[in-house]
Design a protein around this motif. Structure first.
Motif, PDB file in Angstrom:
ATOM      1  N   GLN A 284      11.336  -2.923  -4.975  1.00 17.64           N
ATOM      2  CA  GLN A 284      12.590  -2.504  -4.349  1.00 17.64           C
ATOM      3  C   GLN A 284      13.117  -3.561  -3.376  1.00 17.64           C
ATOM      4  N   LEU A 285      12.207  -4.234  -2.680  1.00 21.57           N
ATOM      5  CA  LEU A 285      12.641  -5.212  -1.677  1.00 21.57           C
ATOM      6  C   LEU A 285      12.797  -6.612  -2.255  1.00 21.57           C
ATOM      7  N   GLY A 286      12.513  -6.768  -3.554  1.00 21.05           N
ATOM      8  CA  GLY A 286      12.671  -8.082  -4.179  1.00 21.05           C
ATOM      9  C   GLY A 286      11.527  -9.028  -3.854  1.00 21.05           C
ATOM     10  N   LEU A 287      10.381  -8.473  -3.441  1.00 22.15           N
ATOM     11  CA  LEU A 287       9.199  -9.316  -3.200  1.00 22.15           C
ATOM     12  C   LEU A 287       8.376  -9.356  -4.488  1.00 22.15           C
ATOM     13  N   PRO A 288       7.646 -10.447  -4.735  1.00 21.85           N
ATOM     14  CA  PRO A 288       6.794 -10.484  -5.925  1.00 21.85           C
ATOM     15  C   PRO A 288       5.811  -9.306  -5.907  1.00 21.85           C
ATOM     16  N   VAL A 289       5.667  -8.658  -7.083  1.00 22.58           N
ATOM     17  CA  VAL A 289       4.755  -7.507  -7.156  1.00 22.58           C
ATOM     18  C   VAL A 289       3.333  -8.037  -7.347  1.00 22.58           C
ATOM     19  N   GLU A 290       2.616  -8.132  -6.224  1.00 27.96           N
ATOM     20  CA  GLU A 290       1.252  -8.697  -6.232  1.00 27.96           C
ATOM     21  C   GLU A 290       0.338  -7.747  -5.476  1.00 27.96           C
ATOM     22  N   SER A 291      -0.622  -7.165  -6.187  1.00 24.72           N
ATOM     23  CA  SER A 291      -1.456  -6.159  -5.522  1.00 24.72           C
ATOM     24  C   SER A 291      -2.449  -6.788  -4.544  1.00 24.72           C
ATOM     25  N   GLU A 292      -2.849  -8.040  -4.810  1.00 25.22           N
ATOM     26  CA  GLU A 292      -3.880  -8.651  -3.957  1.00 25.22           C
ATOM     27  C   GLU A 292      -3.310  -9.313  -2.701  1.00 25.22           C
ATOM     28  N   THR A 293      -1.977  -9.461  -2.647  1.00 24.80           N
ATOM     29  CA  THR A 293      -1.380 -10.091  -1.456  1.00 24.80           C
ATOM     30  C   THR A 293      -1.128  -9.010  -0.406  1.00 24.80           C
ATOM     31  N   PRO A 294      -1.729  -9.132   0.774  1.00 25.34           N
ATOM     32  CA  PRO A 294      -1.509  -8.089   1.774  1.00 25.34           C
ATOM     33  C   PRO A 294      -0.042  -8.027   2.210  1.00 25.34           C
ATOM     34  N   LEU A 295       0.474  -6.806   2.249  1.00 23.22           N
ATOM     35  CA  LEU A 295       1.867  -6.589   2.622  1.00 23.22           C
ATOM     36  C   LEU A 295       1.901  -6.009   4.039  1.00 23.22           C
ATOM     37  N   PHE A 296       2.540  -6.757   4.945  1.00 19.80           N
ATOM     38  CA  PHE A 296       2.676  -6.313   6.335  1.00 19.80           C
ATOM     39  C   PHE A 296       4.010  -5.591   6.494  1.00 19.80           C
ATOM     40  N   GLY A 297       4.006  -4.480   7.252  1.00 20.64           N
ATOM     41  CA  GLY A 297       5.249  -3.756   7.521  1.00 20.64           C
ATOM     42  C   GLY A 297       5.531  -3.713   9.014  1.00 20.64           C
ATOM     43  N   LEU A 298       6.800  -3.518   9.351  1.00 25.35           N
ATOM     44  CA  LEU A 298       7.197  -3.294  10.745  1.00 25.35           C
ATOM     45  C   LEU A 298       8.471  -2.459  10.727  1.00 25.35           C
ATOM     46  N   ILE A 299       8.495  -1.388  11.521  1.00 30.58           N
ATOM     47  CA  ILE A 299       9.687  -0.534  11.623  1.00 30.58           C
ATOM     48  C   ILE A 299       9.936  -0.310  13.109  1.00 30.58           C
ATOM     49  N   GLY A 300      11.170  -0.472  13.544  1.00 31.12           N
ATOM     50  CA  GLY A 300      11.407  -0.134  14.947  1.00 31.12           C
ATOM     51  C   GLY A 300      12.656  -0.769  15.512  1.00 31.12           C
ATOM     52  N   ARG A 301      12.893  -0.429  16.775  1.00 32.41           N
ATOM     53  CA  ARG A 301      14.016  -1.027  17.495  1.00 32.41           C
ATOM     54  C   ARG A 301      13.694  -2.501  17.733  1.00 32.41           C
ATOM     55  N   LEU A 302      14.661  -3.357  17.459  1.00 36.54           N
ATOM     56  CA  LEU A 302      14.431  -4.795  17.606  1.00 36.54           C
ATOM     57  C   LEU A 302      14.783  -5.204  19.028  1.00 36.54           C
ATOM     58  N   VAL A 303      13.890  -4.871  19.939  1.00 31.70           N
ATOM     59  CA  VAL A 303      14.089  -5.178  21.357  1.00 31.70           C
ATOM     60  C   VAL A 303      12.792  -5.772  21.899  1.00 31.70           C
ATOM     61  N   GLU A 304      12.922  -6.398  23.075  1.00 33.08           N
ATOM     62  CA  GLU A 304      11.766  -7.112  23.626  1.00 33.08           C
ATOM     63  C   GLU A 304      10.558  -6.194  23.809  1.00 33.08           C
ATOM     64  N   GLN A 305      10.831  -4.935  24.215  1.00 36.96           N
ATOM     65  CA  GLN A 305       9.711  -3.995  24.429  1.00 36.96           C
ATOM     66  C   GLN A 305       8.752  -3.981  23.243  1.00 36.96           C
ATOM     67  N   LYS A 306       9.303  -4.090  22.047  1.00 36.54           N
ATOM     68  CA  LYS A 306       8.483  -3.929  20.844  1.00 36.54           C
ATOM     69  C   LYS A 306       7.750  -5.214  20.466  1.00 36.54           C
ATOM     70  N   GLY A 307       7.865  -6.256  21.309  1.00 33.46           N
ATOM     71  CA  GLY A 307       7.153  -7.507  21.044  1.00 33.46           C
ATOM     72  C   GLY A 307       7.698  -8.235  19.828  1.00 33.46           C
ATOM     73  N   ILE A 308       8.950  -7.991  19.526  1.00 30.66           N
ATOM     74  CA  ILE A 308       9.530  -8.574  18.320  1.00 30.66           C
ATOM     75  C   ILE A 308       9.690 -10.098  18.484  1.00 30.66           C
ATOM     76  N   ASP A 309       9.807 -10.523  19.736  1.00 30.29           N
ATOM     77  CA  ASP A 309       9.864 -11.977  20.004  1.00 30.29           C
ATOM     78  C   ASP A 309       8.526 -12.625  19.637  1.00 30.29           C
ATOM     79  N   LEU A 310       7.438 -11.887  19.828  1.00 31.70           N
ATOM     80  CA  LEU A 310       6.120 -12.431  19.434  1.00 31.70           C
ATOM     81  C   LEU A 310       6.052 -12.584  17.921  1.00 31.70           C
ATOM     82  N   VAL A 311       6.594 -11.590  17.227  1.00 30.68           N
ATOM     83  CA  VAL A 311       6.604 -11.664  15.761  1.00 30.68           C
ATOM     84  C   VAL A 311       7.433 -12.866  15.317  1.00 30.68           C
ATOM     85  N   LEU A 312       8.590 -13.041  15.960  1.00 37.07           N
ATOM     86  CA  LEU A 312       9.440 -14.183  15.592  1.00 37.07           C
ATOM     87  C   LEU A 312       8.698 -15.507  15.804  1.00 37.07           C
TER      88      LEU A 312
END
Ligand code: ADP
Length: 477
Positions: A284-312
């Motif tokens: 659905q997201l257009g990523l290669p369908v690979e079962s062995e590749t770990p898929l990381f998720g993140l859902i949330g408000r994109l604000v500093e509180q959520k440490g999104i700058d660290l992810v960036l």
């Protein structure tokens, strides 16, 4: 049986901007299931949906305003919701705090002061409803004036004030005090005044019988300057009245065995079906369908509180590792833009969806292997609990509710069957990337990974436990 008036500025599924709405839509149901008489009270916003139209009950006059009270119910339940209907304040498009363009309502102080006055009238049975509250349970600054105003009443009901996030305090210039026509005896440093300003949250902290916050660790943290925003002294002073009670999650909505949004429901006994959800999500997201590749998720408000700058700060290095990353969120425009740039440059590795999408949120929880939640602070947090229920191992910073709900996968916790995630201490990109690398090693150790998934999925995050703790508190006061 206690008569509990539960006051909140937002309630799921009627209107929601964050975790407060989830609590207001769940805790009253859990309390009602324990035999309590709970009524929710909230403003009648234009944006309210998913409920029967409010039935007119009465008109109450406060501060020269004629305010209607309407009655509806939480969907599929008997829990009554009283809607405070004052069209000049609440009948506009936008959310409870911001207009359609994302600007704070200029009269937000007047709006919630009026809301507080009506809560007082209802709680003290002056609103012709033939109902007198034993307990008024207030939530966040929007209801902070209630304990203060009730303190001026003869025989007031007992009050609880729950802090969902200390970062939002309802601070206004001192001149607002007179504009709101508030009683003079409340304006002093032990009352509503905060360094010459009017503080709504101080009404809740100074005058309520008990203060709670949404995790035991956050209850400790807010007594320190880093998390207390100048109110740490007051909170430390009131520590004997302060309690941390973890939020639950709505297990009728967040249950992988019975989730209509996901490709294939699964449980701890059919964990292999999680793969089907992963493949569906990748496709659905257009990523290669690979079962062995770990898929990381993140859902949330994109604000500093959520440490999104660290992810960036980590994303560049993440694109060199054997992993995929799917994010859903909205918030700070410059963060949104920088994230989308990564998706454009690395479409095989990074998928960024900007917006609010409950269906996709469920699909990410079901399909991802690992969930990132590196918050700088987190009063409780919900997604790390959803993740554990879905066997999606959370990587969290050890703060607030994240520290209280995720057990770091260390040799000892793996051996004793409690490991349910990965946690790290420093709010730094280096610490986050190290945790990510640690998760990759664990992910490829299949027997251990399965064990951690099982531990996580078997944890009980339902509201029942929390509701019992609130009830014990109501019985104490
Ligand atoms: P906060 O209240 O600080 O935003 P929480 O983790 O306590 O954080 O609660 C956030 C809630 O909002 C969760 O139910 C989460 O799934 C949901 N949520 C946040 N952003 C989105 C989004 N973009 N799409 C769908 N759901 C979202």
């Amino acid at each position: 049986m206690k008569k509990i008036l539960f006051a909140s500025s937002e309630t799921h599924p009627l209107i929601k901007t964050g975790g407060l709405a989830d609590v207001a839509g769940s805790l009253p149901l859990a309390l009602a299931a324990l035999g309590q008489d709970v009524r929710i009270i909230m403003p009648n916003y234009q944006g309210i949906k998913n409920c029967e139209p409010g039935r007119y009950l009465c008109t109450v006059r406060v501060n020269n305003c004629d305010v209607n009270l309407l009655e509806t119910r939480l969907p599929d339940s008997d829990v009554i919701v009283w809607l405070v209907d004052y069209p000049p304040f609440f009948n506009f498009p936008g959310n409870p705090y911001l207009d359609e363009a994302g600007r704070p309502w200029p009269n937000i102080g007047e709006r919630f002061a009026l809301f507080c006055r009506i809560i007082v009238e209802v709680a003290t049975n002056r609103a012709y409803l033939d109902w007198h509250a034993d307990i008024v349970h207030c939530n966040d600054w929007q209801t902070g004036l209630v304990p203060a105003l009730l303190s001026l009443e003869p025989n007031p009901p007992a009050t609880i004030f729950t802090i969902h996030n200390m970062a939002y305090q309802g601070l206004f210039p001192g001149s607002t005090y007179a504009q709101l026509n508030l009683p003079g005896q409340l304006l002093h440093p032990d009352g509503l005044e905060f360094h010459g300003m009017l503080s709504f949250i101080k009404g809740g902290l100074s005058y309520s019988d008990r203060i709670t916050t949404v995790s035991p660790t956050y209850a400790q943290e807010i007594q320190t300057p880093e998390f207390g925003y100048g109110l740490e002294g007051l909170l430390a002073h009131k520590q004997s009245q302060l309690r941390g009670i973890l939020n639950g999650i709505d297990v009728s909505v967040w249950n992988p065995a019975n989730d209509a949004y996901i490709a294939k429901p699964f449980s701890v006994d059919t964990l292999k079906d999680k793969q089907i959800n992963k493949a569906a999500l990748q496709q659905q997201l257009g990523l290669p369908v690979e079962s062995e590749t770990p898929l990381f998720g993140l859902i949330g408000r994109l604000v500093e509180q959520k440490g999104i700058d660290l992810v960036l700060s980590c994303l560049q290095e993440m694109t060199t590792l054997p992993l995929q990353f799917a994010l859903l969120g909205s918030g700070d425009k410059s963060i949104e833009y920088r994230l989308q740039e990564f998706a454009r440059l690395y479409p095989e590795k990074v998928s960024i969806t900007i917006g609010y999408d409950e269906r996709l949120a469920h699909q990410i929880e079901a399909g991802a292997d690992i969930f990132l939640m590196p918050s700088r602070f987190e009063p409780c947090g919900l997604n790390q609990m959803y993740s554990q229920c879905y066997g999606t191992i959370p990587i969290v910073r050890k703060t607030g509710g994240l520290a209280d709900t995720v057990v770091d996968a260390l040799p000892e916790s793996i051996a004793n069957g409690t490991a349910s995630g990965i946690s790290f201490n420093d709010a730094s990109a280096a610490a986050l990337i190290e945790a990510i690398k640690r998760s990759l090693v664990l992910f490829h150790n299949r027997p251990v990974w399965k064990k951690i998934q099982r531990n996580a999925m078997l944890k009980d995050f339902s509201w029942q436990n929390s509701a019992n703790q609130y009830l014990a508190l109501y019985n104490e006061i």
